[in-house]
Write a protein that holds these residues in place. Structure first.
Motif, PDB file in Angstrom:
ATOM      1  N   SER A  36       5.602  11.017  10.019  1.00 12.16           N
ATOM      2  CA  SER A  36       5.592   9.651   9.465  1.00 12.16           C
ATOM      3  C   SER A  36       5.515   9.681   7.943  1.00 12.16           C
ATOM      4  O   SER A  36       4.880  10.554   7.355  1.00 12.16           O
ATOM      5  N   ASN A  37       6.129   8.690   7.300  1.00  3.08           N
ATOM      6  CA  ASN A  37       6.008   8.580   5.851  1.00  3.08           C
ATOM      7  C   ASN A  37       4.586   8.201   5.448  1.00  3.08           C
ATOM      8  O   ASN A  37       4.029   8.737   4.510  1.00  3.08           O
ATOM      9  N   LYS A  38       4.005   7.251   6.192  1.00  3.60           N
ATOM     10  CA  LYS A  38       2.623   6.847   5.925  1.00  3.60           C
ATOM     11  C   LYS A  38       1.726   7.693   6.839  1.00  3.60           C
ATOM     12  O   LYS A  38       1.666   7.475   8.042  1.00  3.60           O
ATOM     13  N   GLU A  93      -3.948   5.688   6.492  1.00  2.00           N
ATOM     14  CA  GLU A  93      -4.304   4.443   5.805  1.00  2.00           C
ATOM     15  C   GLU A  93      -5.729   4.056   6.199  1.00  2.00           C
ATOM     16  O   GLU A  93      -6.028   3.868   7.378  1.00  2.00           O
ATOM     17  N   LEU A 111      -4.903   5.565   0.839  1.00  2.00           N
ATOM     18  CA  LEU A 111      -3.563   5.642   1.425  1.00  2.00           C
ATOM     19  C   LEU A 111      -2.937   6.980   1.036  1.00  2.00           C
ATOM     20  O   LEU A 111      -2.899   7.336  -0.141  1.00  2.00           O
ATOM     21  N   TRP A 128       0.527   9.445   1.610  1.00  2.00           N
ATOM     22  CA  TRP A 128       1.912   9.498   2.052  1.00  2.00           C
ATOM     23  C   TRP A 128       2.328  10.939   2.352  1.00  2.00           C
ATOM     24  O   TRP A 128       1.695  11.889   1.898  1.00  2.00           O
ATOM     25  N   ARG A 129       3.405  11.069   3.098  1.00  2.00           N
ATOM     26  CA  ARG A 129       3.934  12.392   3.433  1.00  2.00           C
ATOM     27  C   ARG A 129       4.227  13.184   2.153  1.00  2.00           C
ATOM     28  O   ARG A 129       4.794  12.659   1.198  1.00  2.00           O
ATOM     29  N   GLU A 186       2.079  14.384   0.017  1.00  2.00           N
ATOM     30  CA  GLU A 186       1.043  14.313  -1.006  1.00  2.00           C
ATOM     31  C   GLU A 186      -0.015  15.403  -0.793  1.00  2.00           C
ATOM     32  O   GLU A 186      -0.309  15.797   0.334  1.00  2.00           O
ATOM     33  N   GLY A 197      -0.691   7.954  11.076  1.00  2.00           N
ATOM     34  CA  GLY A 197       0.727   7.740  11.369  1.00  2.00           C
ATOM     35  C   GLY A 197       1.081   8.158  12.784  1.00  2.00           C
ATOM     36  O   GLY A 197       0.494   9.103  13.335  1.00  2.00           O
TER      37      GLY A 197
END
Length: 562
Positions: free
Chosen positions: A333-335, A338, A367, A369-370, A372, A405
């Motif tokens: 997942s990109n996210k 969260e 948050l 993200w992918r 990071e 995600g």
């Protein structure tokens, strides 16, 4: 001035030499970083210098009256003592002198003594000698010095001083052990991984203590940032030999590489010349035998004698064997994570309702993200490990939400190796993680520097660094795309930490890492979140940028307060 001189010393352990014929002049005014791979004998060397270990060969000489302070990896603290009581025991000789003085006072109050002039004079002379010794040991003002040192090392309040040894964190125990050394004012400080378990504030205290020490310091540490800040010289123990490099750790890395390349060039040139001479001698001896010419034979033998007298240049080991860690990851997942308004409150034992609630996390937002790499920092006890347990679902939040995600697989590295079953063998451990035969498991463990005997043995027999490598192996097998790493460089030697850094650089997934290893944070993360007083503050960049931003804010606040 030479504080300690090691002259061709040899130390053996179970009939195997730890090092043989080792020599070292330790100067009284230098801070030396002693480095080397795990198991090379650094701790053994410190114990030898401290006088806690006897050498099997060679000589160890110390400057007259040299006072040595030695801090082992696990500080020796008495159970049941408070911080204050333990700190007062820093100087056993001073305590003995005080007890002897008290005994003298009791004798002087005894009618049998003060009524006997000869005995009275004898006791008075003994008292005078003890008073001189008491003064020499720093007895006058001792309790004041103890209190001052404890305040400098973070035990500032009366509540801190009344904490018992059992309630102290690992970092607090290290600081108390350091305090006991500083109180005795040694000429030579021997520190064996003093930065382990310290948070960033504790490391700042340690740096200040080392810089302010008036004398020599030998520091065993895998903290490259610390080595860059405080040492004047790096001494590397490798293959039973010591190599000296002036300057800090970064200078050592450059100089060692240059030295290896120069030695490689000299080695290759010498090997080329040796090959030429050997071929020349072979030809001459052949011609001598074919043509029955003693002149050729004599010249060939002379060349061979010349070769025997050549001092051979040792071939440098440009690349040593390291663990083969590869963290492939996958897109997912990109996210990745969260967190919104996360709260966690603990109730003290015996409390009723909401009485005495202790909030650890107060409205956290985060948050990720992918791709990071996020570093999580903060003082010990701030709640970093609690946050990890909440993300893993091992604890329930008091409020807020955590969303993972939909195509995210978490891989978790535990600081205290809680993910390992100490009763299992290493082979069973990796075979439980993924399907493989016993021979495949042995081969796989070999990539992480475990031999066959270790692979068949239990996890409980491994050292801290070896357990860390085993956890890395399991992370590799997990094929996770979101890594939660809790102090992953603790117990790793520098070479293994560099392998981890390189693997994370190639990792396709996301990383959230708790670490107090500032060099590691600078190399790995692109964002730092600081957890303090239950809240998160975000900083873009690595540790150095984070530190600079904090300092800039502190200056702004200072100016406003004026």
């Amino acid at each position: 001035m030479i504080a300690v001189n090691l002259d061709r010393v040899t130390v053996t352990y179970i009939a195997q030499p730890v090092f043989r014929g080792l020599s070292w002049e330790i100067h009284s005014d230098r801070c030396v970083g002693l480095i080397g791979p795990n198991g090379c004998g650094k701790s053994t060397l410190l114990k030898l210098i401290a006088g806690e270990l006897t050498n099997d060969g060679g000589f160890v000489s110390r400057a007259s009256g040299l006072r040595v302070g030695y801090l082992p990896q696990e500080p020796r603290l008495a159970p049941g003592h408070t911080v204050w009581q333990e700190a007062l025991t820093a100087s056993p000789l001073l305590i003995q002198t005080e007890q002897a003085l008290n005994e003298c006072e009791h004798q002087l109050a005894d009618p049998a003594v003060y009524g006997d002039e000869a005995r009275l004079n004898q006791v008075l002379e003994q008292q005078a000698r003890l008073l001189d010794e008491y003064t020499r040991l720093g007895g006058p003002g001792y309790t004041g010095r103890v209190r001052t040192v404890l305040q400098r090392l973070g035990f500032a309040t009366n509540d801190d001083l009344q904490l018992t040894i059992e309630t102290l964190s690992g970092g607090q125990k290290k600081l108390l052990g350091l305090a006991k050394l500083v109180i005795t004012q040694p000429d030579l400080l021997l520190l064996d991984e003093p930065d382990n378990h310290l948070d960033l504030a504790g490391k700042a205290i340690l740096e200040r203590l080392i810089r302010e020490h008036q004398g020599a310091t030998i520091l065993v540490s895998h903290d490259r940032y610390l080595l860059d800040l405080v040492v004047d010289e790096i001494v590397e123990l490798e293959d039973g030999r010591l190599s000296h490099y002036p300057g800090d750790y970064s200078e050592y890395v450059f100089e060692k590489r240059m030295h290896q390349l120069r030695q490689q060039q000299l080695y290759q040139a010498q090997q080329k010349e040796i090959t030429r001479l050997e071929e020349s001698a072979k030809r001459l001896l052949l011609w001598g035998s074919v043509y029955d010419n003693n002149k050729f034979i004599r010249r060939g033998k002379n060349i061979l004698k010349r070769l025997e007298r050549i001092e051979r240049i040792e071939q440098p080991r440009l690349e040593r064997r390291r663990m083969a860690l590869e963290l492939a990851g996958w897109r997912g997942s990109n996210k990745v994570l969260e967190i919104r308004g996360l709260e966690k409150t603990f109730l003290p034992a015996g409390s009723v309702g909401n009485d005495g609630e202790s909030p650890v996390l107060a409205g956290l937002d985060l948050l990720i993200w992918r791709g990071e790499r996020v570093g999580l920092v903060g003082p010990n006890g701030a709640g970093k490990s609690v946050l990890f347990r909440l993300i893993l679902g091992e604890e329930t939040p008091t409020g807020g939400s955590i969303t993972i995600g939909p195509s995210v697989e978490i891989g978790y590295y535990a600081q205290e190796h809680q993910t390992l079953d100490y009763a299992r063998t290493l082979i069973d451990t990796v075979r439980q993680a993924t399907r493989m035969s016993e021979s495949e498991a042995v081969s796989f463990l070999g990539k992480f520097l475990f031999n066959y005997e270790q692979a068949r043995g239990p996890v409980s027999a491994l050292s801290g660094g070896e357990r860390s490598r085993l956890q890395m192996a399991l992370l590799m097998l997990s094929k996770a795309n979101f890594l939660l790493l809790d102090e992953p460089t603790n117990n790793l030697d520098i070479a293994s930490a560099e392998v981890l850094e390189d693997a994370l650089a190639d990792f396709e997934g996301a990383v959230l890492v708790i670490s107090h290893d500032r060099y590691f944070l600078d190399r790995v993360v692109d964002r730092i979140v600081e957890l303090e007083n239950g809240r998160l503050t975000e900083h873009i960049g690595g540790y150095s940028e984070f530190l600079a931003a904090k300092e800039a804010r502190r200056i702004v606040v200072q100016r406003k307060d004026r």
